[in-house]
Design a protein around this motif. Structure first.
Motif, mmCIF file in Angstrom:
data_model
loop_
_atom_site.group_PDB
_atom_site.id
_atom_site.type_symbol
_atom_site.label_atom_id
_atom_site.label_comp_id
_atom_site.label_asym_id
_atom_site.label_seq_id
_atom_site.Cartn_x
_atom_site.Cartn_y
_atom_site.Cartn_z
ATOM 1 N N LEU A 132 0.825 -1.208 0.000
ATOM 2 C CA LEU A 132 0.000 0.000 0.000
ATOM 3 C C LEU A 132 0.862 1.261 0.000
ATOM 4 O O LEU A 132 0.467 2.286 -0.550
ATOM 5 C CB LEU A 132 -0.875 0.058 1.253
ATOM 6 N N GLY A 133 2.013 1.183 0.672
ATOM 7 C CA GLY A 133 2.819 2.387 0.874
ATOM 8 C C GLY A 133 2.300 3.192 2.045
ATOM 9 O O GLY A 133 2.197 4.420 1.988
ATOM 10 N N LEU A 134 1.973 2.482 3.157
ATOM 11 C CA LEU A 134 1.380 3.114 4.330
ATOM 12 C C LEU A 134 2.039 2.558 5.584
ATOM 13 O O LEU A 134 2.310 1.359 5.671
ATOM 14 C CB LEU A 134 -0.123 2.816 4.372
ATOM 15 N N VAL A 135 2.284 3.440 6.548
ATOM 16 C CA VAL A 135 2.822 3.011 7.844
ATOM 17 C C VAL A 135 2.078 3.760 8.951
ATOM 18 O O VAL A 135 1.762 4.944 8.812
ATOM 19 C CB VAL A 135 4.357 3.224 7.927
ATOM 20 N N LEU A 136 1.765 3.040 10.036
ATOM 21 C CA LEU A 136 1.068 3.598 11.193
ATOM 22 C C LEU A 136 1.946 3.409 12.413
ATOM 23 O O LEU A 136 2.626 2.382 12.539
ATOM 24 C CB LEU A 136 -0.252 2.855 11.413
ATOM 25 N N TRP A 137 1.920 4.385 13.330
ATOM 26 C CA TRP A 137 2.756 4.297 14.533
ATOM 27 C C TRP A 137 2.004 4.823 15.745
ATOM 28 O O TRP A 137 1.221 5.770 15.664
ATOM 29 C CB TRP A 137 4.039 5.105 14.346
ATOM 30 N N ARG A 138 2.281 4.190 16.890
ATOM 31 C CA ARG A 138 1.836 4.672 18.199
ATOM 32 C C ARG A 138 2.956 4.384 19.185
ATOM 33 O O ARG A 138 3.793 3.502 18.959
ATOM 34 C CB ARG A 138 0.526 4.012 18.631
ATOM 35 N N ASN A 139 2.995 5.103 20.284
ATOM 36 C CA ASN A 139 4.158 4.988 21.172
ATOM 37 C C ASN A 139 4.075 3.831 22.159
ATOM 38 O O ASN A 139 5.033 3.560 22.878
ATOM 39 C CB ASN A 139 4.419 6.296 21.922
ATOM 40 N N LEU A 140 2.948 3.129 22.199
ATOM 41 C CA LEU A 140 2.779 2.034 23.148
ATOM 42 C C LEU A 140 1.875 0.972 22.539
ATOM 43 O O LEU A 140 0.828 1.302 21.973
ATOM 44 C CB LEU A 140 2.147 2.570 24.440
ATOM 45 N N ASP A 141 2.280 -0.288 22.644
ATOM 46 C CA ASP A 141 1.437 -1.407 22.219
ATOM 47 C C ASP A 141 0.448 -1.652 23.352
ATOM 48 O O ASP A 141 0.765 -2.295 24.348
ATOM 49 C CB ASP A 141 2.318 -2.637 21.959
ATOM 50 N N PHE A 142 -0.751 -1.100 23.222
ATOM 51 C CA PHE A 142 -1.743 -1.098 24.291
ATOM 52 C C PHE A 142 -3.087 -1.523 23.722
ATOM 53 O O PHE A 142 -3.461 -1.118 22.628
ATOM 54 C CB PHE A 142 -1.830 0.316 24.889
#
Length: 146
Positions: free
Chosen positions: A100-110
């Motif tokens: 897809l050419g997409l990346v998602l990020w969050r600072n904690l695996d919650f």
């Protein structure tokens, strides 16, 4: 009314496009109240990322899905059905969708299940509220699909 930013994986976030000149991108950034991270190859935009935290309220949409207001677990399942994420390069914090050419990020695996754990329940309310923000992604990035 909140601003709406459209994400086109592999292509653009809002008016910032992969392949755009650095000069054109920086002109757009100088007038934006949104928080972007841009990478360049030479003088050409090669990666665009937007942060959920901004000076203004906004929604960030791909395929009629609000990428910052859909819980991470649900969003990953929806996007994985469209194009699988890279299981080797995804860790609960970052999910990369190479085709897809997409990346998602969050600072904690919650997750919501974590909210039932003693370590979470023992936190002060303010800390719980901060931690619960990690139920959602904080940044969305686009890059040239592989």
């Amino acid at each position: 009314m909140a601003a709406i930013v459209h994400v086109k994986p592999g292509k653009s976030i809002g008016e910032i496009h992969i392949g755009m000149s650095k000069n054109d991108a920086e002109k757009l950034l100088s007038n934006s109240q949104l928080s972007f991270q841009i990478e360049y190859e030479g003088d050409i935009v090669s990666f665009v990322e937007i942060n959920a935290g901004a000076e203004i309220e906004f929604s960030c949409y791909y395929n009629n899905i609000d990428l910052f207001k859909t819980k991470a677990s649900k969003l990953v399942d929806i996007l994985d059905a469209i194009s699988p994420y890279d299981r080797e390069d995804s860790d609960g914090f970052t999910y990369r969708f190479p085709k897809l050419g997409l990346v998602l990020w969050r600072n904690l695996d919650f997750s919501e299940e974590d909210m039932e754990q003693p370590w979470f329940k023992e936190m002060p309310i303010e800390n719980q509220e901060d931690t619960m923000r990690s139920l959602y992604f904080e940044t969305v990035g686009v890059f040239i699909p592989e």
